[in-house]
Write a protein that holds these residues in place. Structure first.
Motif, PDB file in Angstrom:
ATOM      1  N   ASP A  66       0.843  -1.195   0.000  1.00 36.33           N
ATOM      2  CA  ASP A  66       0.000   0.000   0.000  1.00 36.33           C
ATOM      3  C   ASP A  66       0.882   1.250   0.000  1.00 36.33           C
ATOM      4  OD1 ASP A  66       0.856   0.370   2.634  1.00 36.33           O
ATOM      5  OD2 ASP A  66      -1.026  -0.292   3.524  1.00 36.33           O
ATOM      6  N   ASP A  67       0.245   2.416   0.021  1.00 38.39           N
ATOM      7  CA  ASP A  67       0.989   3.679  -0.037  1.00 38.39           C
ATOM      8  C   ASP A  67       1.911   3.864   1.170  1.00 38.39           C
ATOM      9  OD1 ASP A  67      -0.113   4.337  -2.481  1.00 38.39           O
ATOM     10  OD2 ASP A  67      -1.714   5.584  -1.626  1.00 38.39           O
ATOM     11  N   THR A  68       1.497   3.379   2.335  1.00 42.02           N
ATOM     12  CA  THR A  68       2.338   3.492   3.532  1.00 42.02           C
ATOM     13  C   THR A  68       3.592   2.640   3.385  1.00 42.02           C
ATOM     14  OG1 THR A  68       0.391   3.933   4.899  1.00 42.02           O
ATOM     15  CG2 THR A  68       2.394   3.227   6.039  1.00 42.02           C
ATOM     16  N   ASP A  69       3.433   1.416   2.884  1.00 38.58           N
ATOM     17  CA  ASP A  69       4.592   0.568   2.637  1.00 38.58           C
ATOM     18  C   ASP A  69       5.540   1.234   1.635  1.00 38.58           C
ATOM     19  OD1 ASP A  69       3.728  -1.535   4.312  1.00 38.58           O
ATOM     20  OD2 ASP A  69       2.558  -2.431   2.689  1.00 38.58           O
ATOM     21  N   LYS A  70       4.970   1.827   0.588  1.00 30.07           N
ATOM     22  CA  LYS A  70       5.797   2.514  -0.419  1.00 30.07           C
ATOM     23  C   LYS A  70       6.588   3.653   0.212  1.00 30.07           C
ATOM     24  CE  LYS A  70       2.982   1.465  -4.451  1.00 30.07           C
ATOM     25  NZ  LYS A  70       2.089   1.986  -5.483  1.00 30.07           N
ATOM     26  N   ARG A  71       5.949   4.413   1.070  1.00 31.96           N
ATOM     27  CA  ARG A  71       6.653   5.543   1.722  1.00 31.96           C
ATOM     28  C   ARG A  71       7.754   5.017   2.638  1.00 31.96           C
ATOM     29  NH1 ARG A  71       8.312   9.550   1.184  1.00 31.96           N
ATOM     30  NH2 ARG A  71       7.786  10.735   3.016  1.00 31.96           N
ATOM     31  N   ILE A  72       7.475   3.946   3.379  1.00 35.57           N
ATOM     32  CA  ILE A  72       8.507   3.344   4.238  1.00 35.57           C
ATOM     33  C   ILE A  72       9.688   2.915   3.384  1.00 35.57           C
ATOM     34  CG2 ILE A  72       9.061   1.332   5.673  1.00 35.57           C
ATOM     35  CD1 ILE A  72       6.168   1.548   6.799  1.00 35.57           C
ATOM     36  N   LEU A  73       9.415   2.240   2.279  1.00 31.83           N
ATOM     37  CA  LEU A  73      10.491   1.799   1.383  1.00 31.83           C
ATOM     38  C   LEU A  73      11.275   2.979   0.812  1.00 31.83           C
ATOM     39  CD1 LEU A  73       8.616  -1.092  -0.446  1.00 31.83           C
ATOM     40  CD2 LEU A  73      10.572  -1.335   1.109  1.00 31.83           C
ATOM     41  N   GLU A  74      10.573   4.022   0.396  1.00 35.65           N
ATOM     42  CA  GLU A  74      11.251   5.214  -0.137  1.00 35.65           C
ATOM     43  C   GLU A  74      12.179   5.832   0.907  1.00 35.65           C
ATOM     44  OE1 GLU A  74       7.918   7.570  -1.403  1.00 35.65           O
ATOM     45  OE2 GLU A  74       7.708   6.463  -3.293  1.00 35.65           O
ATOM     46  N   LEU A  75      11.695   5.914   2.148  1.00 38.65           N
ATOM     47  CA  LEU A  75      12.524   6.487   3.216  1.00 38.65           C
ATOM     48  C   LEU A  75      13.747   5.612   3.490  1.00 38.65           C
ATOM     49  CD1 LEU A  75       9.678   7.671   5.610  1.00 38.65           C
ATOM     50  CD2 LEU A  75      11.291   9.147   4.376  1.00 38.65           C
ATOM     51  N   LEU A  76      13.558   4.292   3.498  1.00 41.08           N
ATOM     52  CA  LEU A  76      14.683   3.379   3.742  1.00 41.08           C
ATOM     53  C   LEU A  76      15.671   3.365   2.581  1.00 41.08           C
ATOM     54  CD1 LEU A  76      12.879   0.416   5.506  1.00 41.08           C
ATOM     55  CD2 LEU A  76      14.533   2.008   6.521  1.00 41.08           C
ATOM     56  N   ILE A  77      15.180   3.513   1.354  1.00 41.07           N
ATOM     57  CA  ILE A  77      16.076   3.594   0.200  1.00 41.07           C
ATOM     58  C   ILE A  77      16.924   4.858   0.296  1.00 41.07           C
ATOM     59  CG2 ILE A  77      16.152   3.986  -2.310  1.00 41.07           C
ATOM     60  CD1 ILE A  77      13.668   2.083  -2.453  1.00 41.07           C
ATOM     61  N   GLU A  78      16.308   5.921   0.720  1.00 37.13           N
ATOM     62  CA  GLU A  78      17.025   7.197   0.870  1.00 37.13           C
ATOM     63  C   GLU A  78      18.047   7.137   2.003  1.00 37.13           C
ATOM     64  OE1 GLU A  78      18.147  10.844  -0.323  1.00 37.13           O
ATOM     65  OE2 GLU A  78      16.577   9.680  -1.298  1.00 37.13           O
ATOM     66  N   ASP A  79      17.657   6.518   3.128  1.00 37.00           N
ATOM     67  CA  ASP A  79      18.553   6.406   4.278  1.00 37.00           C
ATOM     68  C   ASP A  79      18.188   5.148   5.066  1.00 37.00           C
ATOM     69  OD1 ASP A  79      20.099   6.612   6.572  1.00 37.00           O
ATOM     70  OD2 ASP A  79      19.355   8.582   7.167  1.00 37.00           O
ATOM     71  N   GLY A  80      18.920   4.083   4.813  1.00 35.57           N
ATOM     72  CA  GLY A  80      18.650   2.805   5.441  1.00 35.57           C
ATOM     73  C   GLY A  80      18.919   2.771   6.932  1.00 35.57           C
ATOM     74  N   ARG A  81      19.508   3.845   7.481  1.00 38.86           N
ATOM     75  CA  ARG A  81      19.800   3.897   8.914  1.00 38.86           C
ATOM     76  C   ARG A  81      18.704   4.608   9.716  1.00 38.86           C
ATOM     77  NH1 ARG A  81      25.795   5.532  10.199  1.00 38.86           N
ATOM     78  NH2 ARG A  81      25.002   4.822  12.184  1.00 38.86           N
ATOM     79  N   LEU A  82      17.643   5.031   9.039  1.00 40.12           N
ATOM     80  CA  LEU A  82      16.553   5.681   9.765  1.00 40.12           C
ATOM     81  C   LEU A  82      15.974   4.724  10.802  1.00 40.12           C
ATOM     82  CD1 LEU A  82      14.428   7.533   7.046  1.00 40.12           C
ATOM     83  CD2 LEU A  82      15.731   8.572   8.898  1.00 40.12           C
ATOM     84  N   SER A  83      15.696   5.252  11.963  1.00 44.59           N
ATOM     85  CA  SER A  83      15.079   4.422  12.998  1.00 44.59           C
ATOM     86  C   SER A  83      13.587   4.288  12.719  1.00 44.59           C
ATOM     87  CB  SER A  83      15.283   5.061  14.374  1.00 44.59           C
ATOM     88  OG  SER A  83      14.506   6.241  14.480  1.00 44.59           O
ATOM     89  N   TYR A  84      13.007   3.247  13.296  1.00 48.29           N
ATOM     90  CA  TYR A  84      11.565   3.069  13.148  1.00 48.29           C
ATOM     91  C   TYR A  84      10.822   4.269  13.738  1.00 48.29           C
ATOM     92  CZ  TYR A  84      12.678  -1.819  12.051  1.00 48.29           C
ATOM     93  OH  TYR A  84      13.168  -2.967  11.497  1.00 48.29           O
ATOM     94  N   ALA A  85      11.348   4.834  14.802  1.00 48.40           N
ATOM     95  CA  ALA A  85      10.717   6.011  15.419  1.00 48.40           C
ATOM     96  C   ALA A  85      10.743   7.204  14.463  1.00 48.40           C
ATOM     97  CB  ALA A  85      11.424   6.362  16.725  1.00 48.40           C
ATOM     98  N   ASP A  86      11.887   7.418  13.778  1.00 49.85           N
ATOM     99  CA  ASP A  86      11.977   8.535  12.829  1.00 49.85           C
ATOM    100  C   ASP A  86      11.040   8.340  11.638  1.00 49.85           C
ATOM    101  OD1 ASP A  86      13.848   9.872  14.374  1.00 49.85           O
ATOM    102  OD2 ASP A  86      15.572   9.068  13.273  1.00 49.85           O
ATOM    103  N   ILE A  87      10.962   7.104  11.152  1.00 51.40           N
ATOM    104  CA  ILE A  87      10.036   6.815  10.051  1.00 51.40           C
ATOM    105  C   ILE A  87       8.607   7.042  10.524  1.00 51.40           C
ATOM    106  CG2 ILE A  87       9.117   4.997   8.546  1.00 51.40           C
ATOM    107  CD1 ILE A  87      11.978   3.754   8.592  1.00 51.40           C
ATOM    108  N   GLY A  88       8.310   6.575  11.732  1.00 49.94           N
ATOM    109  CA  GLY A  88       6.979   6.756  12.296  1.00 49.94           C
ATOM    110  C   GLY A  88       6.594   8.218  12.421  1.00 49.94           C
ATOM    111  N   LYS A  89       7.527   9.052  12.877  1.00 49.59           N
ATOM    112  CA  LYS A  89       7.253  10.502  12.995  1.00 49.59           C
ATOM    113  C   LYS A  89       6.935  11.100  11.633  1.00 49.59           C
ATOM    114  CE  LYS A  89      10.222  11.256  16.962  1.00 49.59           C
ATOM    115  NZ  LYS A  89      11.528  11.755  17.412  1.00 49.59           N
ATOM    116  N   THR A  90       7.691  10.707  10.620  1.00 51.31           N
ATOM    117  CA  THR A  90       7.477  11.237   9.275  1.00 51.31           C
ATOM    118  C   THR A  90       6.116  10.822   8.720  1.00 51.31           C
ATOM    119  OG1 THR A  90       9.864  11.156   8.829  1.00 51.31           O
ATOM    120  CG2 THR A  90       8.415  11.281   6.913  1.00 51.31           C
ATOM    121  N   LEU A  91       5.705   9.594   9.016  1.00 49.03           N
ATOM    122  CA  LEU A  91       4.475   9.064   8.428  1.00 49.03           C
ATOM    123  C   LEU A  91       3.269   9.091   9.358  1.00 49.03           C
ATOM    124  CD1 LEU A  91       5.949   5.947   6.578  1.00 49.03           C
ATOM    125  CD2 LEU A  91       5.577   8.254   5.701  1.00 49.03           C
ATOM    126  N   GLY A  92       3.472   9.526  10.589  1.00 49.91           N
ATOM    127  CA  GLY A  92       2.364   9.547  11.539  1.00 49.91           C
ATOM    128  C   GLY A  92       1.983   8.162  12.022  1.00 49.91           C
TER     129      GLY A  92
END
Length: 155
Positions: A10-36
């Motif tokens: 889904d779109d949320t999975d796509k955004r998670i993947l895009e963020l990880l592709i950009e920076d694979g060291r992002l924490s789950y908390a940082d990804i969560g903040k970005t995506l709500g």
């Protein structure tokens, strides 16, 4: 799991993947903040993406020039059909070979090689590549300048 299994992304999975592709060291908390999303929700989704094979692995992208690999060359290697797999496996295990793919055409392999200098490239070609049985043609191209280089699939 079956090889042809395709996970519904889904779109949320796509955004998670895009963020990880950009920076694979992002924490789950940082990804969560970005995506709500909560950290737990992100971890659950990432684990599902891993379990289904969408995310194959996490890795560091190393700048080859910064570690002394100043020459980047690309090869088209034609093989006798019966020798293709053996040649490909041999090349794939060579430390100079960064990537090796079977391409359409007359049993052609496409290969990317990283070496320290042109003397090392010459040695690789003469002593390792030409030494393999079953190769019928080799064409090489040396990289002059990189305009774009990506790792990871853009969604």
């Amino acid at each position: 799991m079956e090889d042809d299994y395709k996970m519904k992304i889904d779109d949320t999975d796509k955004r998670i993947l895009e963020l990880l592709i950009e920076d694979g060291r992002l924490s789950y908390a940082d990804i969560g903040k970005t995506l709500g999303l909560s950290r737990v929700a992100v971890r659950s989704r990432v684990n599902q993406l891993i379990d289904c094979g969408v995310i194959e692995r996490f890795t560091a992208v190393v700048n080859s020039e910064k570690v002394g690999k100043k020459v980047s060359a690309f090869f088209e290697v034609d093989c006798e059909p019966r020798s293709l797999v053996e040649v490909a496996e041999n090349l794939a295990n060579n430390p100079y070979v960064a990537s090796c793919y079977q391409m359409t055409g007359p049993s052609t392999l496409h290969m990317h090689v990283l070496v320290n200098d042109f003397k090392e490239l010459e040695s690789f070609i003469n002593n390792e590549l030409y030494a393999l049985e079953g190769i019928t043609r080799v064409e090489s191209h040396t990289l002059l300048r990189r305009f774009k280089s990506r790792s990871g699939l853009k969604l």
